[in-house]
Design an enzyme around this catalytic site. Structure first.
Site, PDB file in Angstrom:
ATOM      1  CD  GLU A 257      -2.712   1.542   0.321  1.00 54.38           C
ATOM      2  OE1 GLU A 257      -2.784   2.710  -0.106  1.00 54.38           O
ATOM      3  OE2 GLU A 257      -3.393   0.606  -0.133  1.00 54.38           O
ATOM      4  CB  THR A 302      -5.611  -0.145  -3.903  1.00 50.63           C
ATOM      5  OG1 THR A 302      -4.831   0.699  -3.055  1.00 50.63           O
ATOM      6  CG2 THR A 302      -5.276  -1.597  -3.580  1.00 50.63           C
ATOM      7  CG  HIS A 417      -4.690   3.989   3.140  1.00 53.07           C
ATOM      8  ND1 HIS A 417      -5.309   5.220   3.245  1.00 53.07           N
ATOM      9  CD2 HIS A 417      -5.186   3.418   2.016  1.00 53.07           C
ATOM     10  CE1 HIS A 417      -6.141   5.380   2.236  1.00 53.07           C
ATOM     11  NE2 HIS A 417      -6.081   4.309   1.476  1.00 53.07           N
ATOM     12  CG  ASP A 476      -1.108   0.275  -3.791  1.00 51.85           C
ATOM     13  OD1 ASP A 476      -0.206   1.056  -3.439  1.00 51.85           O
ATOM     14  OD2 ASP A 476      -2.152   0.105  -3.132  1.00 51.85           O
ATOM     15  CG  HIS A 477      -1.757   3.971  -5.037  1.00 53.94           C
ATOM     16  ND1 HIS A 477      -1.602   4.872  -3.990  1.00 53.94           N
ATOM     17  CD2 HIS A 477      -2.642   3.039  -4.600  1.00 53.94           C
ATOM     18  CE1 HIS A 477      -2.373   4.507  -2.986  1.00 53.94           C
ATOM     19  NE2 HIS A 477      -3.005   3.401  -3.317  1.00 53.94           N
TER      20      HIS A 477
END
Length: 649
Positions: A257, A302, A417, A476-477
Site C-alpha cells: 500500500e 489500489t 495508507h 500499488d500507487h
C-alpha cells in the site's frame, strides 16, 4: 433635479439578486482555483481562461432559477449549495489525489461509504467554510434587501441563456486555440478544468459516461481486429533464459500500500534504515528487483493496480474498472492459471464489498476470497480501512496452508495508507522531521509494513512453502502527492521537485523472488501492465495469444518505456509531462520535443486500444488458444459460516 433612471431590468429584484449570485460564485470559484488547485498556468491566455471559465457555468445554472419566477431566489440558493458542494468535493479530493471528482468516482464513494473516515477528515480544514460563505450571504440578502418579490419574464431567461452559451463558446474557442483537440484527445482532467472549468468539466464527464454506457451495446466482434493486429505487432517474446524456470510453483502477490521506491535504501539522519528487510530483498540473489518500475493507476488507485497486474490492461481514465466495468468479460491471471491446475484466493483484511471486489473477483475467476469475516477485527488489530499488517499476515498463514497447491494468491496490505498515522504501541521508529505531518508519519508506517513483510517471509520459511513459491511484491500507487512537494524536496535533498523529479517519484518497487533462479537489480523502464506477461513466462505460459498490453520485463524485446493514465510517459532517455519533453538523466527541458513524439504516438494508440477493450467489453468476442473461459455466475463467496467458501451453482 432630475432623478437617475435605472434600466427597468436592474430594478427587478430577481435580476439584481441573480447578478449578485453569479458574481459571488464566480469570484469564489476563481479564488478556489488559485488557492487549491495546481493547474499549470503557463501564459496570459490560460490566465484569462481560468478567470472566465466559471462564468458560463454560473450564468447557465443560476439562470435556470429564473424560470421559476416567484421562487427563483430560493432555487438560486439551492443551486448555489449544490455547485458549492461539488466544488468542495473537488477540493477535498484534489488535496490527496491531485485529481478531480468524476461521476464514476461518486459511484465509488457510494460503494465504499463508511470506510473513508480518517482519510476524509484529515483533508478538511475549519477555513473550508469559506467555500460556502456566498450561500450564507445570498440567504441574508434574500431575507432583507431582496425580500420583495418581482416576477421575471421568460424573455429575461432567454437573454441569460444566450449569454451563457455565447460565453461558453467563446471560452471553448480560445481553449481550442491554445490546445487543439482538447475534448477529443486529452486523457488529463487537469487540462479540461484549466481550460473549461470544474463545472463544465462535470457536464463533459456526464456526457462521456453516457457515451461509455452505449459503447458496449454497439460493439461487435469486428471491433477487436485492430487490437489483435496491434498486439501481435508489439508482442515481446519470452527470454529463453527464464521461460518456464518457475513452472509449477505457487504464486504469491503482495500489494504494498502506497509504497514508493525512494524508500528503498533510504536512511534517516541518524543512519537508521527505514525498510531494512525490503532493502535486503532488493539485493537478494534470488530476487529480481526493478528500480525503474512505475505505477500506472488512475482514479481507482489500489483497485486499478490490481486490474493492471492481473489483466495487463490499462485502467479507465475516469472512475474504476472494479466499480464501473465489473460485469465485463476478463481473462485474468486466476482464470488463466486455473487451466494449469492452480487454485486461487485473495486475502484482504477488509470487507468484501469494498471496491466492489466481491463482484469483480468472480469475473477474474478467483476461487476464494478471504475477507475481514475470516480475521479477528478487534480494535487493537484494525486501523484505517481494515486490519493492521502484522496481525493480517499472521492470521493469513493458516488460510494459505488450507489451499490446494499449486496456488495463485494475492495479499492486500493496508497499514501504510494515507494519512500514515500509527498507533503509538505499533512503532518505536522515529517520525521524519520535514515540516509536514503526513510525510513525517510515512517513515513510521513504512517501517511497520517492512516488519510485517519480514514476519510473513519467516512464516513461509517455517511452514515449508518458501522454497516452492514465487513472491511478487509491488507498490500499488504513490503515497505522497504533489501537495507535499516542499517536504519531499527536503527528503530527497533537492532545491525543488521539478516535473521530471515528480515523474520519477511515481516509481514503485517491484520484487520478483524466484527460488533457485539468479536475480539481481534491473534498470529497464517498466510499469504495472508489464508484470503479468513476465510472471506467466516464468511459469512457462506463453502470452502471445492473449489480448494484453504488457511487455515481459525479462524479454530481450522489452520496450523501455512506461505510460501514465493521463498520457504522460517515461523512457530511459526522455520524460514527457504535460506535452513537454525532458531529458531523463538531467531532468532538463528539451527545446526540441521531437525526441518524445514517436513514443507519444505509441502511448496514445495503446491507451485508446485498451479503452476499446474495456469500454466495449471486447474480450467477450475473443478466446485465446488453449484458454478455458470461466463463468462468473459459477462462484459465490459464502464466507466462513457457509458449508463451502465457493459454491458452484
Amino acid at each position: 433635479m432630475n432623478k437617475i433612471r435605472l434600466p427597468k431590468i436592474l430594478k427587478n429584484s430577481h435580476i439584481t439578486f441573480f447578478a449578485a449570485a453569479v458574481f459571488l460564485f464566480w469570484i469564489k470559484t476563481y479564488a478556489a482555483y488559485q488557492i487549491e488547485f495546481n493547474l499549470g498556468i503557463e501564459n496570459n491566455l490560460q490566465k484569462f481562461l481560468l478567470l472566465i471559465n466559471p462564468l458560463s457555468s454560473a450564468l447557465f445554472f443560476f439562470g435556470l432559477a429564473l424560470l421559476f419566477k416567484k421562487r427563483s431566489k430560493m432555487i438560486m440558493i439551492f443551486i448555489n449549495f449544490l455547485l458549492s458542494f461539488l466544488l468542495y468535493a473537488n477540493i477535498a479530493y484534489y488535496r490527496f489525489f491531485n485529481d478531480f471528482i468524476t461521476v464514476p468516482v461518486l459511484m465509488q464513494t457510494k460503494t465504499n461509504a463508511g470506510q473513508l473516515g480518517d482519510s476524509a477528515l484529515s483533508l478538511m480544514s475549519p477555513f473550508d467554510i469559506f467555500y460556502f460563505t456566498d450561500m450564507f450571504i445570498l440567504i441574508a440578502l434574500a431575507l432583507t434587501v431582496f425580500k420583495k418579490v418581482t416576477v421575471t419574464s421568460r424573455k429575461t431567461y432567454k437573454i441569460v441563456l444566450l449569454f451563457s452559451i455565447t460565453t461558453f463558446l467563446f471560452n471553448l474557442g480560445l481553449a481550442e486555440k491554445d490546445r487543439p483537440q482538447l475534448l477529443s484527445r486529452s486523457f488529463d482532467r487537469n487540462y479540461l478544468v484549466k481550460y473549461l472549468g470544474a463545472y463544465n468539466f462535470t457536464i463533459y464527464d456526464v456526457i462521456q459516461n453516457i457515451k461509455s454506457s452505449s459503447q458496449r451495446a454497439l460493439a461487435d466482434s469486428s471491433d477487436i481486429t485492430d487490437v489483435e493486429n496491434y498486439r501481435k505487432a508489439n508482442y515481446a517474446a519470452p527470454n529463453p533464459k527464464y521461460f518456464g524456470k518457475a513452472k509449477g510453483m505457487n504464486v504469491v502477490y503482495i500489494s504494498m500500500e502506497s509504497f514508493q521506491s525512494f524508500m528503498i535504501d533510504y536512511k534517516m539522519p541518524n543512519g537508521q534504515e527505514v525498510t531494512p528487510f525490503l532493502n535486503s530483498l532488493a539485493h537478494d540473489k534470488n530476487t529480481f528487483y526493478f528500480d525503474n518500475f512505475y505505477h500506472q493507476t488512475g482514479q481507482g488507485k489500489t483497485s486499478d493496480a490490481e486490474f493492471l497486474m492481473e489483466n495487463s490492461l490499462y485502467p479507465m481514465a475516469q472512475g474504476a474498472v472494479f466499480v464501473n466495468k465489473a460485469q465485463n468479460t476478463y481473462q485474468a491471471m486466476p482464470s488463466i492459471l486455473k487451466g494449469q491446475g492452480y487454485s486461487s484466493a485473495v486475502l484482504h483484511g477488509n470487507y468484501k464489498t469494498f471496491w466492489n471486489r466481491n463482484v469483480i473477483y468472480k469475473a477474474f475467476g478467483y476461487d476464494q476470497f478471504f475477507d475481514a469475516e475470516y480475521y479477528s477485527m478487534s480494535d487493537e488489530n484494525t486501523k484505517n480501512y481494515g486490519m493492521k499488517d502484522k496481525p493480517f499476515f499472521k492470521e493469513s498463514i493458516p488460510l494459505l496452508e488450507s489451499l490446494k497447491q499449486p496456488f495463485y494468491t494475492k495479499f492486500i496490505s493496508l497499514s501504510n495508507h494515507f494519512p500514515f498515522e500509527m498507533d503509538p504501541e505499533d512503532t518505536n521508529f522515529p517520525a521524519g522531521d520535514y515540516g509536514d505531518t503526513v510525510v513525517n508519519q510515512y517513515f513510521q508506517s513504512s517501517n511497520y509494513m517492512d516488519q510485517a513483510f519480514e514476519q510473513f517471509f519467516n512464516d513461509l520459511k517455517a511452514n515449508g512453502m518458501y522454497d516452492n513459491t514465487i513472491i511478487v511484491m509491488y507498490g500499488d500507487h504513490y503515497g505522497i502527492s504533489e501537495n507535499h512537494n516542499d517536504a519531499m524536496a527536503k527528503v530527497l535533498g533537492v532545491d525543488e521537485i521539478t516535473p521530471a523529479i515528480n515523474a520519477k517519484l511515481q516509481r514503485v518497487p517491484l520484487f520478483i523472488h524466484v527460488p533457485g533462479v539468479k536475480g539481481g537489480v534491473h534498470h529497464q523502464v517498466g510499469g504495472e501492465v508489464d508484470v503479468r506477461p513476465t510472471i506467466l513466462h516464468l511459469l512457462g505460459i506463453d502470452t502471445k495469444d492473449y489480448m494484453e498490453f504488457g511487455s515481459d520485463l525479462l524479454s530481450k524485446q522489452h520496450r523501455n518505456w512506461a505510460l501514465f493514465r493521463n498520457g504522460d510517459f517515461v523512457t530511459s532517455d526522455v520524460i514527457q509531462i504535460n506535452e513537454k519533453c525532458y531529458a531523463s538523466e538531467t531532468g532538463l527541458l528539451l527545446e526540441d520535443s521531437t525526441a518524445c513524439k514517436d513514443v507519444d504516438t505509441k502511448v496514445n494508440t495503446e491507451l485508446n486500444m485498451s479503452d476499446e477493450i474495456v469500454y466495449k467489453d471486447l474480450l467477450r468476442f475473443y478466446k485465446p488458444e488453449g484458454y478455458t473461459p470461466i463463468n462468473p455466475n459459477d462462484y459465490e463467496y459464502l464466507g466462513p459460516k457457509g458449508d463451502k467458501v465457493i459454491e458452484k451453482k
